[in-house]
Design an enzyme around this catalytic site. Structure first.
Site, mmCIF file in Angstrom:
data_model
loop_
_atom_site.group_PDB
_atom_site.id
_atom_site.type_symbol
_atom_site.label_atom_id
_atom_site.label_comp_id
_atom_site.label_asym_id
_atom_site.label_seq_id
_atom_site.Cartn_x
_atom_site.Cartn_y
_atom_site.Cartn_z
ATOM 1 C CD GLN A 241 -2.138 -0.496 2.863
ATOM 2 O OE1 GLN A 241 -3.189 -0.108 3.398
ATOM 3 N NE2 GLN A 241 -2.350 -2.071 3.373
ATOM 4 C CG HIS B 15 -2.464 2.459 -1.629
ATOM 5 N ND1 HIS B 15 -2.641 2.873 -0.908
ATOM 6 C CD2 HIS B 15 -3.913 1.501 -2.122
ATOM 7 C CE1 HIS B 15 -3.767 2.352 -0.210
ATOM 8 N NE2 HIS B 15 -4.214 1.256 -1.224
ATOM 9 C CG ASN C 115 1.694 -4.134 13.032
ATOM 10 O OD1 ASN C 115 1.718 -3.524 14.075
ATOM 11 N ND2 ASN C 115 1.215 -3.747 12.037
HETATM 12 N N1 APR Z 1 7.148 -2.907 11.760
HETATM 13 C C1 APR Z 1 5.631 -3.505 11.652
HETATM 14 N N2 APR Z 1 4.385 -2.510 11.707
HETATM 15 C C2 APR Z 1 4.892 -1.388 12.314
HETATM 16 C C3 APR Z 1 6.055 -0.588 12.910
HETATM 17 C C4 APR Z 1 7.027 -1.723 12.446
HETATM 18 N N3 APR Z 1 8.753 -0.480 12.746
HETATM 19 N N4 APR Z 1 5.664 0.458 12.924
HETATM 20 C C5 APR Z 1 4.301 0.870 13.740
HETATM 21 N N5 APR Z 1 3.735 -0.853 12.693
HETATM 22 C C6 APR Z 1 2.086 -0.742 12.457
HETATM 23 C C7 APR Z 1 1.446 -0.198 13.238
HETATM 24 O O1 APR Z 1 1.583 -1.308 14.334
HETATM 25 C C8 APR Z 1 -0.196 -0.340 12.718
HETATM 26 O O2 APR Z 1 -0.721 -1.249 12.045
HETATM 27 O O3 APR Z 1 2.090 -0.290 11.198
HETATM 28 C C9 APR Z 1 0.814 0.193 11.004
HETATM 29 C C10 APR Z 1 0.468 1.330 10.403
HETATM 30 O O4 APR Z 1 -0.796 0.941 10.109
HETATM 31 P P1 APR Z 1 -1.721 2.476 9.159
HETATM 32 O O5 APR Z 1 -0.660 3.937 9.498
HETATM 33 O O6 APR Z 1 -3.294 2.174 9.363
HETATM 34 O O7 APR Z 1 -0.851 1.947 7.750
HETATM 35 P P2 APR Z 1 -1.308 1.371 6.636
HETATM 36 O O8 APR Z 1 -2.296 -0.146 6.846
HETATM 37 O O9 APR Z 1 -0.129 1.039 5.650
HETATM 38 O O10 APR Z 1 -2.411 2.675 5.767
HETATM 39 C C11 APR Z 1 -2.023 3.402 5.627
HETATM 40 O O11 APR Z 1 -3.825 4.885 4.432
HETATM 41 O O12 APR Z 1 -3.603 6.651 4.121
HETATM 42 C C12 APR Z 1 -3.672 5.728 3.291
HETATM 43 O O13 APR Z 1 -3.092 4.161 1.344
HETATM 44 C C13 APR Z 1 -2.565 5.462 2.434
HETATM 45 O O14 APR Z 1 -1.233 3.436 2.567
HETATM 46 C C14 APR Z 1 -1.856 4.536 3.084
HETATM 47 C C15 APR Z 1 -3.175 3.369 4.080
#
Ligand code: APR
Length: 257
Positions: A104, A122, A220
């Site tokens: 994503q 995306h 995660n």
């Molecule tokens: N390693 C693995 N996971 C991690 C780490 C790490 N070091 N740090 C944080 N996380 C996890 C968090 O616990 C959370 O579950 O990464 C996740 C980030 O979640 P989001 O910010 O919601 O990201 P994502 O699921 O990619 O969705 C974001 O939304 O803004 C839109 O299109 C955009 O692709 C993007 C999507």
């Protein structure tokens, strides 16, 4: 930190899989210093509504503001380097018969690390296209280095350039979606890394895979919304867990041979 036993067991699943699908989100890039979409709305930008910065309507209303916000993010991303977790995925791709990454993320770090088979759901901040007719901009996105500037015109039709990313309310690229959903149905293991599982349709992939009989492994530090689908939960950061998984896979393979 996950136990050695849980890492070894997950590595066994990977080693015996014909097809592996890795699904990554913003958490994958945290340790490379790339802020998530929401994190990037800090400081000066905190006064803006995400809808004004990541929708076509917002762009049409104020192209200069949106173009400049993406330029600032792009500059930050340009300085980022892939962390050890990225290299671990490159190593796994080399060792396994079939491994595809569906991401994503728009930062392009998987390809930069050397992963070959990457599906970007995306789009990519490293590309631009024009607003009206989606003519692709050839080459690196132009940047005059100014804090604020207007988007340059498309050389073909004159419509303003916009980042080639999927904004709220837009369709995902059709070919990417088709391939990702097919792979989810066909994979034996789905490795879910750094996604909260809240943004659709990407959040549907693990359920598609699990329904078709695949094992889901989640990496995660916090359990995501999709944690209930995981046959194994490797709690920890991508940069710490993925290298252990790749090492266990390598040891196992060497043991085989
Ligand atoms: N390693 C693995 N996971 C991690 C780490 C790490 N070091 N740090 C944080 N996380 C996890 C968090 O616990 C959370 O579950 O990464 C996740 C980030 O979640 P989001 O910010 O919601 O990201 P994502 O699921 O990619 O969705 C974001 O939304 O803004 C839109 O299109 C955009 O692709 C993007 C999507």
């Amino acid at each position: 930190m996950p136990s050695d036993e849980s890492i070894t067991r997950a590595a066994e699943w990977l080693a015996s899989a014909r097809r592996v699908l890795v699904s990554t989100g913003a958490g994958m890039s945290r340790e490379s210093g790339i802020p998530t979409f929401r994190d990037a709305l800090e400081g000066l930008w905190a006064q803006y509504d995400p809808q004004e910065l990541a929708t076509e309507r917002g762009f049409r209303k104020n192209p200069r503001r949106v173009w400049s916000w993406y330029a600032a993010r792009r500059r930050r991303i340009a300085e980022a380097v892939p962390h050890a977790g990225y290299h671990a995925l490159v190593e796994m791709e080399a060792r396994l018969p079939s491994l595809t990454i569906v991401t994503q993320n728009i930062d392009g770090l998987h390809a930069l690390a050397g992963s070959r088979d990457v599906v970007e759901l995306h789009g990519s901040i490293r590309r631009a296209k024009c607003l009206d007719r989606h003519h692709p901009w050839p080459g690196p996105v132009p940047d005059d280095g100014a804090e604020e500037s207007d988007p340059p015109p498309c050389p073909v039709c004159g419509s303003p350039l916009r980042p080639d990313v999927v904004w709220f309310g837009e369709m995902l690229p059709e070919a990417a979606v088709e391939r990702a959903w097919r792979l989810a149905e066909e994979c034996d293991v789905l490795l879910l890394v750094g996604t909260s599982g809240t943004v659709w349709p990407a959040a549907e992939l693990p359920a598609v895979a699990a329904r078709a009989g695949a094992r889901v492994i989640e990496v995660n530090p916090e359990p995501s919304e999709l944690n209930h689908l995981a046959a194994a939960y490797l709690q920890g950061a991508a940069g710490a867990v993925l290298p252990r998984l790749a090492a266990a896979l390598t040891e196992r393979r060497m043991g085989d041979g």
